[in-house]
Design an enzyme around this catalytic site. Structure first.
Site, PDB file in Angstrom:
ATOM      1  N   ALA A 248      58.559   6.072   3.574  1.00 48.34           N
ATOM      2  CA  ALA A 248      58.107   4.681   3.571  1.00 48.34           C
ATOM      3  C   ALA A 248      58.380   3.914   4.857  1.00 48.34           C
ATOM      4  O   ALA A 248      57.743   2.889   5.097  1.00 48.34           O
ATOM      5  CB  ALA A 248      58.751   3.933   2.398  1.00 48.34           C
TER       6      ALA A 248
ATOM      7  N   GLY B  66      57.799   0.450   6.477  1.00 48.82           N
ATOM      8  CA  GLY B  66      57.577  -0.318   5.258  1.00 48.82           C
ATOM      9  C   GLY B  66      56.273  -1.059   5.131  1.00 48.82           C
ATOM     10  O   GLY B  66      56.025  -1.693   4.100  1.00 48.82           O
ATOM     11  N   GLY B  67      55.394  -0.984   6.123  1.00 45.21           N
ATOM     12  CA  GLY B  67      54.138  -1.715   6.025  1.00 45.21           C
ATOM     13  C   GLY B  67      53.266  -1.253   4.877  1.00 45.21           C
ATOM     14  O   GLY B  67      52.756  -2.063   4.092  1.00 45.21           O
TER      15      GLY B  67
ATOM     16  N   ASP C  34      65.706  12.663   1.012  1.00 44.83           N
ATOM     17  CA  ASP C  34      64.823  13.636   1.646  1.00 44.83           C
ATOM     18  C   ASP C  34      63.584  13.822   0.767  1.00 44.83           C
ATOM     19  O   ASP C  34      63.685  14.280  -0.377  1.00 44.83           O
ATOM     20  CB  ASP C  34      65.558  14.966   1.822  1.00 44.83           C
ATOM     21  CG  ASP C  34      64.798  15.946   2.707  1.00 44.83           C
ATOM     22  OD1 ASP C  34      63.557  15.881   2.737  1.00 44.83           O
ATOM     23  OD2 ASP C  34      65.446  16.777   3.362  1.00 44.83           O
TER      24      ASP C  34
ATOM     25  N   ASP D 171      52.874   9.440   3.998  1.00 44.03           N
ATOM     26  CA  ASP D 171      52.587   9.084   5.394  1.00 44.03           C
ATOM     27  C   ASP D 171      53.532   9.951   6.231  1.00 44.03           C
ATOM     28  O   ASP D 171      54.647   9.558   6.540  1.00 44.03           O
ATOM     29  CB  ASP D 171      52.837   7.595   5.608  1.00 44.03           C
ATOM     30  CG  ASP D 171      52.480   7.146   7.012  1.00 44.03           C
ATOM     31  OD1 ASP D 171      51.882   7.940   7.768  1.00 44.03           O
ATOM     32  OD2 ASP D 171      52.825   6.002   7.376  1.00 44.03           O
TER      33      ASP D 171
ATOM     34  N   CYS E 174      49.311   9.453  11.374  1.00 45.91           N
ATOM     35  CA  CYS E 174      48.824   8.646  12.499  1.00 45.91           C
ATOM     36  C   CYS E 174      48.637   9.573  13.692  1.00 45.91           C
ATOM     37  O   CYS E 174      49.147   9.327  14.786  1.00 45.91           O
ATOM     38  CB  CYS E 174      49.800   7.524  12.818  1.00 45.91           C
ATOM     39  SG  CYS E 174      49.112   6.365  14.030  1.00 45.91           S
TER      40      CYS E 174
END
Length: 489
Positions: free
Chosen positions: A299, A302-303, A351, A369, A422
């Site tokens: 996370a 946190g966005g 983890d 993510d 990303c």
């Protein structure tokens, strides 16, 4: 006044001038010349911290500007000087190599950073050449020494002898092939340029777009905000205009999001529009059965977790935000401070690779993510392109496979996993997913492109693949990747 008296006074003035000249010549250049200006000194300090401690410029510069009281145009100048220099480092090093009489690795690192700052002012900013050279020399005198200042002055005068377009012609003429030409003139390591070209083709686009993509990486991105649903609205963000694709996105006209109350209180935040789109697409994907418990497996900072939490609050669902590092877990807590407590089951450190074993089939939606090279966000993290190496891929892709397996174990049959990076590098996107799915018979792919189209405010250009790859030069976002997977019984 008699001629004798006039002659005496003239001799006295001449002697005084001679003494002054002798005194000045005996002074160190740093005593003769004023110190460098605060904005240039700040940019210099950012480059040194990035080089010495692997710091990130976007984390170093803002507090440094606040601490030194650098605001307004000076702050904007320092920001462009620091970020622009880091972004175009490869191009400027190639130019400096033509102007220095030794290999650049034999130039003192502090002196090389000053030369880079000077080169960006001369070739990449609207700074008069004489001011760029003299002010950079002043920074050198103050921060490095008088001797290096003379060296910097001589080199920058050679740099300023040609305009940028002529330097680019020189660099292009020395490159062995088209890819190398694009890499050096657009300031990317050759291995990254090659990987991006392969990713374009693998995602259904053309290799001919590489030049546009690299150029987009070199554009300073505008600040994009997220208006978290149920907590704020785009219309409430004064000074911002609606984003291009996401209903939650707003583009800030200024550069200080902290000036907005909604950002300070957490009802809005800073988040790339591509990041918002992939989060909204996961939240909008259809799950079979209950839809009450969601997991953000990695996370931090946190966005995405805050956006998921706001959506969950509207639907009566709960979010578990997991992060492997405690200091990043604290960032998640700050990002989610405005999310209603009923929608936040827990914010914890752990983890992600263990969750599938410890909590099998426990979640209806899982966002992964995954940690990655970050090659999709080179606009925002200008130093990343010079810090990453091909050897990073082996460690990261092994971790990504383990995390994706864990995410698929953690979601219940009928639930959905969103695999996000990303980075457009195919080793981190298509190859990871293919490898994991090759070993599992309990997973099916969903049409992520259709899910993104469903949440976009207008028709968004995507290829005919079922996974989604966004691009800076096409979508104006970071190069986010999204694959949606459903667990089968």
């Amino acid at each position: 006044m008699s001629a004798d008296r006039r002659d005496a006074k003239g001799r006295q003035r001449g002697a005084a001038r001679a003494r002054g000249a002798r005194n000045q010549s005996q002074q160190a250049p740093g005593q003769r010349r004023r110190t460098g200006d605060p904005a240039r000194n700040a940019a210099y300090d950012v480059l040194r911290q990035v080089a010495d401690s692997d710091a990130y410029a976007n984390l170093v510069l803002p507090p440094l500007l606040r601490e030194r009281g650098i605001v307004g145009r000076d702050a904007a100048f320092a920001t462009e000087l620091a970020y622009g220099t880091l972004r175009m480092l490869g191009r400027y090093d190639a130019v400096l190599a033509q102007c220095v009489d030794r290999p650049l690795d034999r130039v003192d690192p502090a002196v090389l950073d000053v030369l880079r700052l000077g080169a960006h002012q001369v070739l990449g900013m609207r700074v008069a050449t004489h001011a760029a050279v003299s002010e950079t020399v002043a920074v050198t005198r103050e921060r490095v020494g008088a001797g290096p200042a003379q060296f910097v002055n001589a080199v920058l005068r050679k740099v300023s002898a040609r305009p940028l377009d002529q330097w680019l012609e020189v660099l292009a003429s020395q490159a062995p092939d088209g890819l190398a030409r694009l890499a050096v003139t657009q300031s990317h390591p050759a291995w990254i340029a090659r990987a991006l070209r392969e990713a374009l083709v693998a995602s259904g686009r053309s290799a001919s777009e590489l030049g546009d993509l690299l150029a987009a990486d070199n554009e300073a991105p505008r600040v994009t905000l997220v208006a978290r649903p149920g907590l704020s609205a785009v219309a409430d963000l004064n000074g911002a205009e609606p984003g291009r694709w996401a209903t939650t996105a707003a583009v800030l006209q200024g550069s200080d999001p902290g000036a907005l109350e909604a950002v300070r209180d957490g009802t809005a935040g800073v988040q790339d529009e591509g990041s918002q789109l992939v989060t909204l697409a996961l939240a909008g994907a259809v799950v079979d059965g209950p839809d009450e418990r969601w997991l953000d497996m990695c996370a931090g900072p946190g966005g995405k977790a805050a956006l998921l939490g706001a959506i969950a609050a509207e639907r009566g669902a709960r979010v578990v935000a997991n992060e492997s590092q405690e200091h990043r877990t604290e960032l998640v807590r700050r990002s989610m401070k405005a999310v209603p407590r009923a929608a936040v089951e827990s914010i914890r450190t752990g983890d992600g690779r263990d969750i599938g074993t410890d909590e099998p089939a426990a979640y209806d939606r899982v966002l992964l993510d995954a940690p990655c090279t970050g090659l999709g966000a080179l606009r925002r993290r200008p130093e990343s392109r010079w810090r990453r190496t091909p050897s990073d891929l082996g460690t990261l892709t092994a971790l990504q496979r383990e995390l994706l397996d864990s995410a698929l174990d953690a979601v219940r049959p009928g639930g959905v996993v969103g695999y996000v990076t990303c980075s457009p590098h195919i080793a981190e996107t298509q190859v990871v997913v293919d490898d994991v799915l090759r070993r599992r018979a309990d997973v099916e792919r969903l049409d992520a492109a259709e899910a993104v189209r469903a949440v976009a405010t207008t028709e968004i250009p995507l290829t005919d693949r079922t996974d989604v790859q966004l691009w800076p030069h096409v979508h104006g976002t970071d190069a986010m990747h999204l694959t949606l997977l459903r667990r089968r019984a």
